[in-house]
Design an enzyme around this catalytic site. Structure first.
Site, PDB file in Angstrom:
ATOM      1  N   GLU A 166       0.808  -1.212   0.000  1.00 13.46           N
ATOM      2  CA  GLU A 166       0.000   0.000   0.000  1.00 13.46           C
ATOM      3  C   GLU A 166       0.847   1.270   0.000  1.00 13.46           C
ATOM      4  O   GLU A 166       0.574   2.210  -0.745  1.00 13.46           O
ATOM      5  CB  GLU A 166      -0.929   0.013   1.227  1.00 13.46           C
ATOM      6  CG  GLU A 166      -2.103  -0.947   1.138  1.00 13.46           C
ATOM      7  CD  GLU A 166      -3.229  -0.401   0.276  1.00 13.46           C
ATOM      8  OE1 GLU A 166      -3.087   0.707  -0.283  1.00 13.46           O
ATOM      9  OE2 GLU A 166      -4.264  -1.083   0.150  1.00 13.46           O
ATOM     10  N   SER A 167       1.854   1.334   0.862  1.00 14.84           N
ATOM     11  CA  SER A 167       2.530   2.621   1.076  1.00 14.84           C
ATOM     12  C   SER A 167       4.039   2.555   1.143  1.00 14.84           C
ATOM     13  O   SER A 167       4.685   3.599   1.252  1.00 14.84           O
ATOM     14  CB  SER A 167       2.031   3.222   2.394  1.00 14.84           C
ATOM     15  OG  SER A 167       2.487   2.430   3.493  1.00 14.84           O
TER      16      SER A 167
END
Length: 676
Positions: free
Chosen positions: A570-571
C-alpha cells in the site's frame, strides 16, 4: 568501542552529515564526546578526586563548552532546510535576486548543486555557452546536471542550433520523446530520411499525442519529402485513429483526422457524447447495410457513422457486454467482415474482465482478428476460470515472444501442459523459472517439489561500520537524506535512482541498509528489490514500526506477515503517503473507512487529521483488516482484495463454482489489486 556505543555514534555522525557540517573528522570527534559526556564527567570527577595531578584544568571546562553543540545541531538543520526551501520557492516564482542572496548561505551544503542549477536555469536563455558548459562539467554525481543538459538541449533544438546539439546529445544519460524528435529533426536537416521511419514507428506504437516538436517530422513523413511516397500512409493513420479511440483519446483522434482530407470523421462532440451515453448515440445512428464495390463505393458519411458506432459499442461493452451484444445484432450488417471480427475481440475482452461466461464464445467469433497483448491475456484468464486447459495452452502459445517470456504465462502454460497429460514438457517449463523468487517462480518450484529460490544467494546483512560510513559519506546520499527530510520525496527519489543507477548487488544492499538507518523506508524496499543474484530479504521485506504494530496485530489475532505485506504494497511504510483518491497513511485508509472504524472501536475525539498519526493509522487499519477477514470466510486472499478494492468487488469476483486461489488472483480485473 562496544556495539551499542558504536551504533549510536554512527547515527549521530549521520545526523551531523545530513545537516551540512564541513569537517567529517571534527564532526565525529565532537559528537563522540557529546555522547560520552555522562561517563566522561564521572571519570573526570572521580579522577580529580583521587588522582588530582592526572588531568589539567581544561579537561573540566571542555565538556561544558562542547555540550551546547548538541542543541545546535537541530537548529543548523532547520536553518539549512528553511534556506533551501526558500531558495526553491524563489526559483519557482523567478525571483533571481532573492535566490542569489540565499545561495551564499548554502555554499557548503550537499544541496549546493541544486542551488547552482536554480540560478543557471533562470538565466538559461541568456547565459553564454561557457557558463553552461562549466555547470555541465561539474564532477558532482547528481541527476540535476543531467536535467539541465536535457533542458539546454531542448532549447538548442528549438533554436535549431544543430552543431552544438550534436556535441551535447551523446553525453545525455537519459532522454525523452521530445529530445528524440529533436535528434530526428537534426538528422532530417542532414538529409538523413531514415529519421522519418523512426518517428513513424514511435507514432504508431503510442496511444498518446507526441510532443509538438514531433509534428514537423510527422508532416514530412506524411508527405513525400525525400521519398517516392509518404512514409505514413492513410492506412497507418486509420490504424492509429483506431488505437486512439480504443483508449478514448479524443484529442489525438481529432489531431489525426486533420491528415485525412478524403475521410469524413465524427466530430469531437459526437465522440464525447458517445463516450458519455453510448446507448443513446447508437439509437440515433441510421445507415444502410455495408456495401463497398467499385460500382457502389461506401460513402464517407457511412464511414463516419461506422467509426462513431464502433466507438459507442466499445464503451457500451465496458458498461454491459450483454447490452452491446444485443445492439450488435442489429448493427453488424453495416460493418465489413474484418470490423465485425474486430468488434468481437473487444466484446470478448470486456466480457472476460467482467467474468461473463460468454467471453470465450465471443473471442472465438473474432476468428483470426489480431489481438492486443491485453486482449489475449484476458482470453487466457477467461479460459482459466472456465478450466478450459486446451484454450489456455492455445492462447499462451499464440502470445508474442516477449509476452511468452513472462513468468505468469510460462506458469499457466506449464499448468495447461500438465492438465493435458504432457507432464514431461510441463516439468521442463516449470524448471526454467522455478529459481525465480516471485509469485509464479515459487508456485513453479512447488509444482516440481523444489524449495523456492534454492539457488539464490542470501546476503549477509552485517556490513562493517566502515562500509556504512563510506556509503553515508557520499554527497548523493547526503542530498537524498536532506531532500527526504524536507518531504521533497519526488526530488529525493530522482536523486536516489540516479545515484544507485550503476550499483551492483552488494552496493544496492549497502545503500538499502543506509536508507534503513535514515528511516527512508520506501528506498529500503525499492533498492533491495533491484538485486539480481544476491538478496537480503530482511531489507527487501523491511518491517519498520514493529513495536508500535505488535499490540494491534495481537489484539485482533492477525498474521503479522500478512499485515506487513499489505502495508508494504500500500505505502512502502511512508507515513505521509496519500493516494489520488484520498487514502492516507502507512495503511492507506480512506477517510470514510477511518471514520467507520473509529466509531466501531469506540475511539473518542477522532478527527480527520488523526488518520495521519501512526498509532491511530495502525489501530484503524488493523481493525478494518480483521473485519474484512471475518466477513470473507477468513480468507486472506479475499480480504486483501477487499482491503484494496472494496468488499463488494472481492465478493463479486468469486466464481459460482469452487475456484483455486491462484486463478481467483489471476482473474482480478484491477491490475493494482491483482498485484497483491
Amino acid at each position: 568501542m562496544n556495539a551499542p556505543v558504536a551504533q549510536l555514534d554512527r547515527v549521530l555522525v549521520s545526523e551531523a552529515k545530513g545537516r551540512g557540517f564541513d569537517s567529517r573528522r571534527a564532526r565525529h570527534d565532537t559528537l563522540w564526546m557529546i555522547y560520552k559526556m555522562p561517563s566522561m564527567l564521572f571519570t573526570l570527577t572521580f579522577s580529580a578526586q583521587y588522582f588530582p595531578l592526572r588531568f589539567p584544568r581544561w579537561a573540566f571546562i571542555l565538556p561544558a563548552l562542547i555540550f551546547p553543540t548538541l542543541f545546535l545541531l537541530p537548529v543548523a538543520s532547520a536553518n539549512q532546510d528553511a534556506d533551501f526551501l526558500a531558495a526553491r520557492e524563489a526559483f519557482r516564482v523567478g525571483d533571481a535576486v532573492r535566490l542569489d542572496r540565499i545561495a551564499a548561505r548554502l555554499k557548503p551544503s550537499p544541496l549546493e548543486p541544486y542551488i547552482a542549477y536554480y540560478q543557471l536555469r533562470l538565466r538559461l536563455t541568456t547565459a553564454n555557452h561557457a557558463t553552461i558548459h562549466k555547470f555541465l562539467s561539474r564532477t558532482d554525481d547528481t541527476q540535476i546536471i543531467n536535467q539541465l543538459r536535457m533542458e539546454w538541449l531542448k532549447l538548442l533544438g528549438q533554436n535549431q542550433q544543430w552543431e552544438t546539439f550534436a556535441t551535447e546529445y551523446p553525453k545525455l544519460s537519459e532522454s525523452d520523446t521530445e529530445l528524440a524528435c529533436y535528434a530526428w529533426q537534426m538528422r532530417l536537416a542532414q538529409q538523413d530520411f531514415t529519421a522519418l521511419n523512426a518517428v513513424r514507428d514511435l507514432w504508431l506504437s503510442s496511444s498518446k499525442e507526441l510532443p509538438e516538436n514531433c509534428a514537423p517530422l510527422l508532416n514530412a513523413a506524411r508527405s513525400n519529402v525525400g521519398q517516392t511516397s509518404g512514409v505514413i500512409t492513410d492506412a497507418d493513420v486509420m490504424t492509429h485513429l483506431r488505437r486512439a479511440l480504443e483508449s478514448s483519446n479524443i484529442p489525438l483522434a481529432m489531431q489525426l483526422t486533420e491528415t485525412l482530407p478524403a475521410q469524413q470523421i465524427p466530430t469531437a462532440t459526437a465522440l464525447r457524447n458517445a463516450m458519455r451515453n453510448p446507448a443513446h448515440t447508437l439509437a440515433q445512428i441510421t445507415f444502410s447495410p455495408y456495401t463497398s464495390t467499385p460500382a457502389m463505393p461506401n460513402s464517407d458519411m457511412q464511414n463516419s457513422q461506422r467509426i462513431l458506432a464502433m466507438f459507442a459499442l466499445q464503451h457500451l461493452a465496458k458498461q454491459s457486454p450483454q447490452l452491446a451484444a444485443d445492439k450488435w445484432t442489429n448493427l453488424s450488417s453495416h460493418f465489413p467482415a474484418d470490423e465485425q471480427r474486430y468488434f468481437y475481440s473487444w466484446l470478448g475482452y470486456e466480457a472476460a474482465r467482467k467474468h461473463d461466461e460468454r467471453a470465450l464464445e465471443w473471442y472465438r467469433a473474432a476468428g483470426d482478428s489480431a489481438l492486443t497483448g491485453s486482449q489475449i491475456a484476458w482470453r487466457t484468464r477467461a479460459a482459466l476460470r472456465a478450466q478450459d486447459w486446451q484454450e489456455v495452452l492455445l492462447n499462451t502459445s499464440n502470445m508474442s515472444p516477449a509476452q511468452q517470456q513472462e513468468t505468469v504465462w510460462k506458469y499457466w502454460k506449464a499448468r495447461a501442459l500438465r492438465a493435458l497429460g504432457q507432464t514431461a514438457d510441463a516439468e521442463i517449463l516449470f524448471s526454467e523459472f522455478s529459481d525465480k523468487f516471485d509469485f509464479y517462480g515459487q508456485l513453479a518450484a512447488e509444482e516440481i517439489g523444489r524449495v523456492p529460490a534454492v539457488n539464490m544467494i542470501f546476503a549477509d546483512v552485517n556490513f562493517s561500520s566502515a562500509e556504512v560510513e563510506a556509503m553515508r559519506a557520499l554527497p548523493g546520499i547526503q542530498r537524498v537524506v536532506a531532500l527526504y527530510r524536507m518531504d521533497l520525496r519526488t526530488e529525493a527519489a530522482k536523486e536516489w535512482t540516479w545515484m544507485t543507477r550503476s550499483f551492483d548487488d552488494k552496493k544496492l544492499l549497502l545503500a538499502a541498509e543506509v536508507a534503513r538507518l535514515h528511516k527512508m523506508h520506501d528506498h529500503v524496499i525499492n533498492t533491495a528489490d533491484r538485486t539480481v543474484h544476491q538478496h537480503n530479504f530482511s531489507l527487501r521485506f523491511h518491517a519498520p514500526y514493529r513495536p508500535n504494530m505488535q499490540q494491534h496485530i495481537h489484539s485482533y489475532g492477525l498474521e503479522e506477515a500478512w499485515v506487513y505485506g499489505l502495508m508494504r504494497q500500500e505505502s512502502r511504510f511512508v507515513s505521509r503517503a496519500k493516494s489520488t483518491v484520498g487514502a492516507a497513511g502507512v495503511m492507506q485508509i480512506m477517510p470514510a473507512t477511518a471514520r467507520w472504524a473509529a466509531q466501531k472501536i469506540g475511539m473518542k475525539n477522532y478527527r480527520t487529521a488523526s488518520i495521519h498519526e501512526i498509532d491511530t493509522n495502525f489501530k484503524l487499519g488493523t481493525y478494518y483488516m480483521k473485519s474484512m477477514l471475518s466477513s470473507l470466510d477468513d480468507s486472506p486472499v479475499l480480504a486483501s482484495a477487499a482491503y484494496n478494492a472494496g468488499p463488494n468487488r472481492a465478493r463479486k469476483w468469486r466464481a459460482k463454482h469452487t475456484l483455486e486461489g491462484a486463478i481467483y488472483i489471476e482473474t482480478i480485473p484491477f491490475d493494482e489489486t491483482r498485484q497483491y
